[in-house]
Design a protein around this motif. Sequence first.
Motif, PDB file in Angstrom:
ATOM      1  N   GLN A   1      50.994 -75.436  12.666  1.00 21.06           N
ATOM      2  CA  GLN A   1      51.860 -75.046  13.787  1.00 21.06           C
ATOM      3  C   GLN A   1      53.284 -74.776  13.311  1.00 21.06           C
ATOM      4  O   GLN A   1      53.953 -73.865  13.828  1.00 21.06           O
ATOM      5  CB  GLN A   1      51.871 -76.145  14.856  1.00 21.06           C
TER       6      GLN A   1
ATOM      7  N   GLN B   1      55.517 -71.330  13.279  1.00 20.73           N
ATOM      8  CA  GLN B   1      56.830 -71.402  13.930  1.00 20.73           C
ATOM      9  C   GLN B   1      56.721 -71.565  15.446  1.00 20.73           C
ATOM     10  O   GLN B   1      57.367 -70.854  16.209  1.00 20.73           O
ATOM     11  CB  GLN B   1      57.684 -70.187  13.569  1.00 20.73           C
ATOM     12  N   GLN B   2      55.919 -72.529  15.879  1.00 17.49           N
ATOM     13  CA  GLN B   2      55.869 -72.848  17.299  1.00 17.49           C
ATOM     14  C   GLN B   2      57.228 -73.413  17.719  1.00 17.49           C
ATOM     15  O   GLN B   2      57.699 -74.400  17.159  1.00 17.49           O
ATOM     16  CB  GLN B   2      54.744 -73.846  17.583  1.00 17.49           C
TER      17      GLN B   2
ATOM     18  N   ASP C   1      58.668 -75.252  20.126  1.00 10.81           N
ATOM     19  CA  ASP C   1      58.899 -76.654  20.494  1.00 10.81           C
ATOM     20  C   ASP C   1      58.817 -77.567  19.276  1.00 10.81           C
ATOM     21  O   ASP C   1      59.619 -78.497  19.126  1.00 10.81           O
ATOM     22  CB  ASP C   1      57.899 -77.103  21.552  1.00 10.81           C
TER      23      ASP C   1
END
Length: 351
Positions: A200, A204-205, A207
């Motif tokens: 993740q 580059q999620q 949150d």
Amino acid sequence: MQRVEVQLGQRSYPINIDTGFSALAETLQTANQVVIVSNPTIAPLYLEHVRSLFSTSAKHILIEDGEAYKTLSSFETILSFLLEQRMSRDVLLVALGGGVIGDLTGFAAACFQRGVRFIQVPTSLLAQVDSSVGGKTAVNHPLGKNMIGAFKQPEQVVISTATLQTLPRREFAAGMAEVIKYGLLGDAEFLHWLLQHSEQILAQQPDLLAQMIKHCCQMKADIVSRDETEQGERALLNLGHTFGHAIEAFMGYGNWLHGEAVAVGMVMAAELSAHRGWLNQQDVVTVKAALQCFRLPVTPPPEMTISDFLPYMKTDKKVKDGQMRFILLSKLGQAEVRSDVTEAELLQAFG
């Protein structure tokens, strides 16, 4: 928006983490003279947007991109621009870029008319989690990295996670070296969290990126608040840097990214710790695996021997009373500063 406070009495300041630059607006409305320092890579992406936040007409100067330009010559270029534009002590400098721009701008702010205001707007992951926080500013010298500089705290750090979307993959990986460093030196649970969420993070999620960056900034802010000028505990943040700075200087600044060199430096610190019996071989494997998970190198340049490291390590700014100082790991998640590492031990461990 997420916020971290760097507690330094009258020099305290916030680190604001968001997906944009909204935190800049209030400060910028109070500035009568503004100079944005950036580089030709970042300026086309963000300069006009940042400039539009000002109530006054902001001037700008561009410094060539890369570690090779973190020099006294570039520092002088900024000072000359400020003088030519007849800036006063009321000027606000804005560092819009990665660690090189942040260091140059901060050093210029420390020196111009004996000190003016400046804001850090870091656009690289490495700068967001490390170099923009804590007030270290410097330029390089052929004989050593960051050997000429000053402590100068910013007025504010504004982090936009959206800038990471335009960051080259290699630069993002280099920033992850400094992120992993926090886990190794003081938070083993964070290290495991990084490994659990590696896919993740690489994707580059937003949150998760904000959570990761805030954790790193909070760790650094806490250490800086206790030891602003690196008289003790703050030296732990140099894990991997004694070896890493030697790689950067030997290979030529910019050929190895700072984070890449630090990654190898952390492996070498782990191997030296294992040589002393403090870590086991599985610990060293874990360190390497964490770095490789984020596409970082784990072995020194093949053209370097330990004898090539020594001249740079002997002139490193962490040398104290003629003794080289290393950050070693007593266990994963716990580091300590050591001044008892000898040349003979280094040659035995890496020769």
